[in-house]
Motif scaffolding. Structure first.
Motif, mmCIF file in Angstrom:
data_model
loop_
_atom_site.group_PDB
_atom_site.id
_atom_site.type_symbol
_atom_site.label_atom_id
_atom_site.label_comp_id
_atom_site.label_asym_id
_atom_site.label_seq_id
_atom_site.Cartn_x
_atom_site.Cartn_y
_atom_site.Cartn_z
ATOM 1 N N SER A 28 0.825 -1.210 0.000
ATOM 2 C CA SER A 28 0.000 0.000 0.000
ATOM 3 C C SER A 28 0.857 1.256 0.000
ATOM 4 O O SER A 28 0.560 2.216 -0.708
ATOM 5 C CB SER A 28 -0.938 0.016 1.211
ATOM 6 N N LYS A 29 1.911 1.251 0.803
ATOM 7 C CA LYS A 29 2.783 2.424 0.842
ATOM 8 C C LYS A 29 3.524 2.619 -0.479
ATOM 9 O O LYS A 29 3.692 3.740 -0.943
ATOM 10 C CB LYS A 29 3.787 2.306 1.993
ATOM 11 N N LEU A 30 3.932 1.537 -1.095
ATOM 12 C CA LEU A 30 4.664 1.616 -2.348
ATOM 13 C C LEU A 30 3.763 2.088 -3.489
ATOM 14 O O LEU A 30 4.140 2.968 -4.266
ATOM 15 C CB LEU A 30 5.259 0.246 -2.684
ATOM 16 N N ILE A 31 2.578 1.531 -3.567
ATOM 17 C CA ILE A 31 1.658 1.852 -4.660
ATOM 18 C C ILE A 31 1.098 3.266 -4.528
ATOM 19 O O ILE A 31 0.747 3.899 -5.521
ATOM 20 C CB ILE A 31 0.525 0.805 -4.720
ATOM 21 N N GLN A 32 1.015 3.805 -3.321
ATOM 22 C CA GLN A 32 0.488 5.156 -3.118
ATOM 23 C C GLN A 32 1.210 6.185 -3.987
ATOM 24 O O GLN A 32 0.592 7.124 -4.473
ATOM 25 C CB GLN A 32 0.630 5.580 -1.657
ATOM 26 N N GLY A 33 2.492 6.011 -4.182
ATOM 27 C CA GLY A 33 3.248 6.956 -4.983
ATOM 28 C C GLY A 33 2.922 6.891 -6.462
ATOM 29 O O GLY A 33 3.235 7.812 -7.211
ATOM 30 N N LEU A 34 2.273 5.810 -6.903
ATOM 31 C CA LEU A 34 1.936 5.644 -8.316
ATOM 32 C C LEU A 34 0.491 6.002 -8.633
ATOM 33 O O LEU A 34 0.099 6.011 -9.792
ATOM 34 C CB LEU A 34 2.200 4.194 -8.740
ATOM 35 N N VAL A 35 -0.314 6.277 -7.599
ATOM 36 C CA VAL A 35 -1.733 6.530 -7.779
ATOM 37 C C VAL A 35 -1.982 8.032 -7.891
ATOM 38 O O VAL A 35 -1.452 8.820 -7.110
ATOM 39 C CB VAL A 35 -2.534 5.941 -6.589
ATOM 40 N N PHE A 36 -2.799 8.409 -8.869
ATOM 41 C CA PHE A 36 -3.115 9.822 -9.073
ATOM 42 C C PHE A 36 -4.539 10.171 -8.642
ATOM 43 O O PHE A 36 -4.830 11.330 -8.380
ATOM 44 C CB PHE A 36 -2.910 10.201 -10.546
ATOM 45 N N ASP A 37 -5.420 9.175 -8.568
ATOM 46 C CA ASP A 37 -6.789 9.411 -8.134
ATOM 47 C C ASP A 37 -6.795 9.684 -6.635
ATOM 48 O O ASP A 37 -6.323 8.862 -5.839
ATOM 49 C CB ASP A 37 -7.659 8.195 -8.461
ATOM 50 N N GLN A 38 -7.337 10.836 -6.241
ATOM 51 C CA GLN A 38 -7.282 11.248 -4.835
ATOM 52 C C GLN A 38 -8.145 10.374 -3.925
ATOM 53 O O GLN A 38 -7.773 10.117 -2.778
ATOM 54 C CB GLN A 38 -7.679 12.725 -4.692
ATOM 55 N N GLU A 39 -9.276 9.902 -4.422
ATOM 56 C CA GLU A 39 -10.119 9.018 -3.606
ATOM 57 C C GLU A 39 -9.411 7.693 -3.336
ATOM 58 O O GLU A 39 -9.431 7.187 -2.218
ATOM 59 C CB GLU A 39 -11.455 8.759 -4.298
ATOM 60 N N LEU A 40 -8.795 7.145 -4.365
ATOM 61 C CA LEU A 40 -8.059 5.899 -4.200
ATOM 62 C C LEU A 40 -6.856 6.100 -3.282
ATOM 63 O O LEU A 40 -6.568 5.270 -2.421
ATOM 64 C CB LEU A 40 -7.608 5.354 -5.554
ATOM 65 N N LYS A 41 -6.182 7.225 -3.435
ATOM 66 C CA LYS A 41 -5.031 7.520 -2.577
ATOM 67 C C LYS A 41 -5.456 7.639 -1.115
ATOM 68 O O LYS A 41 -4.772 7.145 -0.209
ATOM 69 C CB LYS A 41 -4.346 8.808 -3.051
ATOM 70 N N ALA A 42 -6.609 8.282 -0.873
ATOM 71 C CA ALA A 42 -7.124 8.415 0.496
ATOM 72 C C ALA A 42 -7.492 7.042 1.067
ATOM 73 O O ALA A 42 -7.232 6.755 2.244
ATOM 74 C CB ALA A 42 -8.333 9.343 0.517
ATOM 75 N N LEU A 43 -8.085 6.194 0.234
ATOM 76 C CA LEU A 43 -8.426 4.845 0.668
ATOM 77 C C LEU A 43 -7.174 4.048 1.016
ATOM 78 O O LEU A 43 -7.135 3.331 2.025
ATOM 79 C CB LEU A 43 -9.221 4.133 -0.423
ATOM 80 N N MET A 44 -6.140 4.208 0.220
ATOM 81 C CA MET A 44 -4.884 3.501 0.488
ATOM 82 C C MET A 44 -4.219 4.028 1.752
ATOM 83 O O MET A 44 -3.630 3.266 2.513
ATOM 84 C CB MET A 44 -3.963 3.617 -0.717
ATOM 85 N N GLN A 45 -4.325 5.334 1.999
ATOM 86 C CA GLN A 45 -3.767 5.900 3.228
ATOM 87 C C GLN A 45 -4.502 5.357 4.446
ATOM 88 O O GLN A 45 -3.893 5.052 5.464
ATOM 89 C CB GLN A 45 -3.829 7.428 3.198
#
Length: 81
Positions: A28-45
């Protein structure tokens, strides 16, 4: 309250769960840097925060393992920081 230890098979299952949650946290921490969608990034956080708490809870249970090894506090777990 008396101090109960875990059975050997329970200890192994706990170890497997701890490894799984650690790998999920790292992914999750690694993939967060590759995600641009803010909703998906918030979900991953949110997943990162929940996984960190789950790992802490599993480590607390790990104290009841009969064949105990010390849990590293500084290395090799930099993904928790």
């Amino acid at each position: 309250m008396h101090n109960q230890t875990l059975a050997p098979h329970e200890s192994m299952e706990l170890h497997e769960a701890l490894n799984f949650k650690t790998l999920c946290l790292a992914k999750s921490k690694l993939i967060q840097g590759l995600v641009f969608d803010q909703e998906l990034k918030a979900l991953m956080q949110k997943d990162v925060l929940q996984s960190t708490q789950a790992i802490a809870n599993l480590q607390a249970v790990y104290a009841r393992v009969p064949f105990q090894a010390p849990i590293p506090q500084s290395r090799p777990t930099p993904i928790l920081n």
